[in-house]
Design a protein around this motif. Structure first.
Motif, PDB file in Angstrom:
ATOM      1  N   SER A 173      82.307 -15.369 -48.768  1.00 50.88           N
ATOM      2  CA  SER A 173      83.286 -14.648 -49.585  1.00 50.88           C
ATOM      3  C   SER A 173      82.804 -14.688 -51.018  1.00 50.88           C
ATOM      4  O   SER A 173      82.212 -15.680 -51.464  1.00 50.88           O
ATOM      5  CB  SER A 173      84.681 -15.281 -49.478  1.00 50.88           C
ATOM      6  OG  SER A 173      84.692 -16.568 -50.057  1.00 50.88           O
ATOM      7  N   GLY A 174      83.015 -13.604 -51.725  1.00 49.73           N
ATOM      8  CA  GLY A 174      82.502 -13.548 -53.093  1.00 49.73           C
ATOM      9  C   GLY A 174      83.280 -12.577 -53.954  1.00 49.73           C
ATOM     10  O   GLY A 174      84.183 -11.875 -53.496  1.00 49.73           O
ATOM     11  N   VAL A 175      82.899 -12.522 -55.211  1.00 55.13           N
ATOM     12  CA  VAL A 175      83.518 -11.635 -56.192  1.00 55.13           C
ATOM     13  C   VAL A 175      82.475 -10.618 -56.630  1.00 55.13           C
ATOM     14  O   VAL A 175      81.351 -10.984 -56.993  1.00 55.13           O
ATOM     15  CB  VAL A 175      84.032 -12.422 -57.406  1.00 55.13           C
ATOM     16  CG1 VAL A 175      84.605 -11.474 -58.447  1.00 55.13           C
ATOM     17  CG2 VAL A 175      85.090 -13.428 -56.970  1.00 55.13           C
ATOM     18  N   PHE A 176      82.831  -9.345 -56.569  1.00 57.74           N
ATOM     19  CA  PHE A 176      81.901  -8.289 -56.942  1.00 57.74           C
ATOM     20  C   PHE A 176      81.549  -8.393 -58.424  1.00 57.74           C
ATOM     21  O   PHE A 176      82.409  -8.630 -59.268  1.00 57.74           O
ATOM     22  CB  PHE A 176      82.518  -6.922 -56.643  1.00 57.74           C
ATOM     23  CG  PHE A 176      81.626  -5.762 -56.997  1.00 57.74           C
ATOM     24  CD1 PHE A 176      80.522  -5.466 -56.217  1.00 57.74           C
ATOM     25  CD2 PHE A 176      81.889  -4.985 -58.108  1.00 57.74           C
ATOM     26  CE1 PHE A 176      79.690  -4.406 -56.536  1.00 57.74           C
ATOM     27  CE2 PHE A 176      81.068  -3.924 -58.440  1.00 57.74           C
ATOM     28  CZ  PHE A 176      79.959  -3.631 -57.645  1.00 57.74           C
ATOM     29  N   MET A 177      80.278  -8.198 -58.730  1.00 54.90           N
ATOM     30  CA  MET A 177      79.800  -8.300 -60.106  1.00 54.90           C
ATOM     31  C   MET A 177      79.309  -6.930 -60.578  1.00 54.90           C
ATOM     32  O   MET A 177      78.479  -6.299 -59.916  1.00 54.90           O
ATOM     33  CB  MET A 177      78.643  -9.297 -60.215  1.00 54.90           C
ATOM     34  CG  MET A 177      78.982 -10.720 -59.855  1.00 54.90           C
ATOM     35  SD  MET A 177      77.557 -11.799 -60.139  1.00 54.90           S
ATOM     36  CE  MET A 177      76.323 -11.021 -59.086  1.00 54.90           C
ATOM     37  N   LEU A 178      79.796  -6.465 -61.703  1.00 49.91           N
ATOM     38  CA  LEU A 178      79.262  -5.260 -62.321  1.00 49.91           C
ATOM     39  C   LEU A 178      77.979  -5.572 -63.078  1.00 49.91           C
ATOM     40  O   LEU A 178      77.102  -4.736 -63.222  1.00 49.91           O
ATOM     41  CB  LEU A 178      80.298  -4.659 -63.270  1.00 49.91           C
ATOM     42  CG  LEU A 178      81.565  -4.088 -62.602  1.00 49.91           C
ATOM     43  CD1 LEU A 178      82.552  -3.647 -63.674  1.00 49.91           C
ATOM     44  CD2 LEU A 178      81.212  -2.928 -61.693  1.00 49.91           C
ATOM     45  N   ASP A 179      77.869  -6.796 -63.559  1.00 49.51           N
ATOM     46  CA  ASP A 179      76.702  -7.203 -64.347  1.00 49.51           C
ATOM     47  C   ASP A 179      76.337  -8.619 -63.941  1.00 49.51           C
ATOM     48  O   ASP A 179      77.199  -9.491 -63.854  1.00 49.51           O
ATOM     49  CB  ASP A 179      77.040  -7.148 -65.847  1.00 49.51           C
ATOM     50  CG  ASP A 179      75.799  -7.264 -66.718  1.00 49.51           C
ATOM     51  OD1 ASP A 179      74.872  -8.008 -66.331  1.00 49.51           O
ATOM     52  OD2 ASP A 179      75.760  -6.620 -67.774  1.00 49.51           O
ATOM     53  N   ILE A 180      75.044  -8.845 -63.721  1.00 50.42           N
ATOM     54  CA  ILE A 180      74.612 -10.171 -63.294  1.00 50.42           C
ATOM     55  C   ILE A 180      74.896 -11.223 -64.355  1.00 50.42           C
ATOM     56  O   ILE A 180      74.991 -12.416 -64.058  1.00 50.42           O
ATOM     57  CB  ILE A 180      73.113 -10.150 -62.919  1.00 50.42           C
ATOM     58  CG1 ILE A 180      72.778 -11.380 -62.066  1.00 50.42           C
ATOM     59  CG2 ILE A 180      72.236 -10.063 -64.174  1.00 50.42           C
ATOM     60  CD1 ILE A 180      71.419 -11.320 -61.434  1.00 50.42           C
ATOM     61  N   LYS A 181      75.052 -10.787 -65.603  1.00 46.01           N
ATOM     62  CA  LYS A 181      75.359 -11.748 -66.672  1.00 46.01           C
ATOM     63  C   LYS A 181      76.735 -12.380 -66.504  1.00 46.01           C
ATOM     64  O   LYS A 181      77.056 -13.378 -67.152  1.00 46.01           O
ATOM     65  CB  LYS A 181      75.241 -11.053 -68.035  1.00 46.01           C
ATOM     66  CG  LYS A 181      73.794 -10.728 -68.441  1.00 46.01           C
ATOM     67  CD  LYS A 181      73.701 -10.166 -69.836  1.00 46.01           C
ATOM     68  CE  LYS A 181      74.251  -8.753 -69.914  1.00 46.01           C
ATOM     69  NZ  LYS A 181      74.015  -8.147 -71.227  1.00 46.01           N
ATOM     70  N   GLU A 182      77.563 -11.778 -65.609  1.00 43.87           N
ATOM     71  CA  GLU A 182      78.860 -12.390 -65.324  1.00 43.87           C
ATOM     72  C   GLU A 182      78.697 -13.703 -64.580  1.00 43.87           C
ATOM     73  O   GLU A 182      79.554 -14.583 -64.641  1.00 43.87           O
ATOM     74  CB  GLU A 182      79.711 -11.441 -64.468  1.00 43.87           C
ATOM     75  CG  GLU A 182      80.066 -10.137 -65.149  1.00 43.87           C
ATOM     76  CD  GLU A 182      80.803  -9.208 -64.205  1.00 43.87           C
ATOM     77  OE1 GLU A 182      81.282  -9.701 -63.163  1.00 43.87           O
ATOM     78  OE2 GLU A 182      80.892  -8.008 -64.482  1.00 43.87           O
ATOM     79  N   ALA A 183      77.581 -13.831 -63.824  1.00 43.77           N
ATOM     80  CA  ALA A 183      77.392 -15.016 -62.981  1.00 43.77           C
ATOM     81  C   ALA A 183      76.290 -15.932 -63.468  1.00 43.77           C
ATOM     82  O   ALA A 183      76.236 -17.097 -63.066  1.00 43.77           O
ATOM     83  CB  ALA A 183      77.087 -14.582 -61.551  1.00 43.77           C
TER      84      ALA A 183
END
Length: 442
Positions: free
Chosen positions: A155-165
């Motif tokens: 399960s995960g959270v969609f990321m628009l930008d890899i800098k979020e993670a």
């Protein structure tokens, strides 16, 4: 304290009754099972229904199946009011709580899935912090009880930008990574999400549809096998079932097993891969399951001791386990055709690894397995017979007797694992590791 407790409010009807709905509070916990607190107006003594269908306050359909007497549940009470109305109240126990559908004990199930703590480590041979590989399927094979798969569900959270993670103190490096991420996403049409949880589940597809009790029996046989392979109590959690076809409604199943809270702590404790000598990728699981299904009943008392382990044993429990191990070794002697006059020493010599043999020798302060065989026979007589002088019970401290019972149990398990088809080298690692870490004393 058991922290896995859930409760639901709802209204229930007996499946064969046209009476008014009964308001109930349904509770489930690993240590108390499925209980139902009810309040009902009655005209005579009320008999607990075998099946109750209900609607929860969430709007979900719900079924209670299989009346059972659970610890701590008293009889119903009846109170008559001044206007002649009699009200019954109390707490009932049920074997199964099913959420998601109204069913009965004859309804058919084609597919089930479940998980248990440490399944990921057993499935991959890696500890939880190292399970980063991308292949979600760990195992898939046809077994005697159906097609069995072990999958990782992320399960995960969609990321628009890899800098979020991802964070880096090097801003240029972070920008380059972000640009590469955007380029890959645009070129391949790929989306990325940040993984939050990774849970492995066992999925079992039956060769033909079965009912709920039989499906749960199959699950329990697998779970009991895992308890042997892991040498610790194992409990199937988050059981989900369906007919098996795409789009079928699923049900969530809770079972009343009623486990000791100390056992629950062991079940839920995290073990590293270093403490799991036998892993899924090192054993022929389909063949092991076939042999286990054929012979599991013979080892029900052995499994029961492991599945109810609290790591703390009273003296009478240690005595009982020593007698049980002696009985198993006598049975093994008969099965494989060993010398019945050397039953204990021959079992130890053949099915305990060298390191385990040395630990057994230390208990009796002997230098040969032949002498140990005679000593075990005398110790058994000390426990069973009350007359005469007790040679060993006054000589060996209770804590050491606890260790001895474990060593003999591991000897019996050594024979069982060999019959199941586990490699001797793995059995040796298993016996040495588990003989060091399992019990804490009495």
């Amino acid at each position: 304290m058991d922290t896995t407790q859930e409760s639901w409010l709802g209204e229930f009807l007996s499946s064969s009754s046209h009476e008014e709905a009964i308001p109930c509070l349904v509770r489930y916990s690993h240590s108390e099972g499925v209980t139902v607190r009810f309040l009902k107006r009655v005209h005579s003594q009320w008999i607990q229904p075998s099946v109750m269908h209900g609607i929860l306050e969430t709007g979900q359909e719900c079924t209670l199946l299989g009346p059972v007497c659970l610890p701590g549940i008293g009889p119903e009470t009846y109170n008559q009011h001044h206007d002649g109305i009699t009200v019954a109240s109390g707490v009932l126990g049920y074997q199964y709580l099913v959420i998601g559908k109204h069913i009965d004990l004859t309804d058919r199930i084609g597919k089930v899935s479940f998980t248990f703590p440490n399944l990921g480590e057993f499935a991959t041979g890696l500890d939880a912090y190292r399970q980063t590989h991308e292949v979600p399927l760990a195992y898939c094979e046809q077994t005697i009880i159906g097609k069995m798969s072990v999958w990782r569900q992320d399960s995960g959270v969609f990321m628009l930008d890899i800098k979020e993670a991802v964070h880096s103190s090097n801003r240029a490096a972070l920008e380059r990574l972000s640009m590469a991420h955007d380029e890959i996403r645009n070129e391949l049409g790929a989306s990325f999400s940040k993984r939050q949880t990774a849970e492995y589940r066992v999925i079992l597809e039956f060769p033909s549809e079965t009912n709920l009790p039989d499906a749960c029996k199959s699950i329990q046989k697998l779970v009991d096998l895992f308890s042997i392979l892991l040498y610790g109590p194992v409990m199937a959690m988050d059981i989900v079932g369906s007919k098996g076809a795409l789009g079928d409604r699923t049900i969530t199943v809770y079972r009343s097993l009623v486990l000791d809270e100390r056992t629950l702590k062991i079940i839920e404790s995290r073990r590293t891969a270093q403490k799991i000598p036998i892993a899924l990728n090192t054993i022929p699981l389909a063949g092991i399951v076939k042999t286990w299904i054929d012979e599991n009943e013979k080892y029900s008392s052995l499994v029961s001791g492991i599945q109810s382990c609290t790591s703390v044993k009273a003296v009478h429990e240690v005595y009982a386990e020593l007698i049980l191990c002696c009985a198993f070794m006598e049975s093994i002697t008969h099965e494989v055709g060993l010398d019945k006059n050397k039953k204990y020493e021959d079992c130890i010599r053949n099915y305990a690894c060298n390191g385990l043999q040395q630990r057994i020798l230390v208990v009796f302060d002997y230098d040969s397995i032949e002498k140990v065989g005679a000593a075990i026979s005398e110790l058994r007589a000390d426990i069973v017979h009350f007359k005469g002088t007790r040679k060993w019970l006054h000589k060996i401290p209770s804590a050491i007797l606890c260790e001895l019972s474990q060593y003999l149990e591991l000897t019996v398990i050594g024979y069982l694992l060999e019959r199941l088809g586990v490699d001797r080298e793995l059995i040796e690692k298993y016996q040495m590791m588990q003989s060091e870490t399992f019990w804490t004393g009495i």
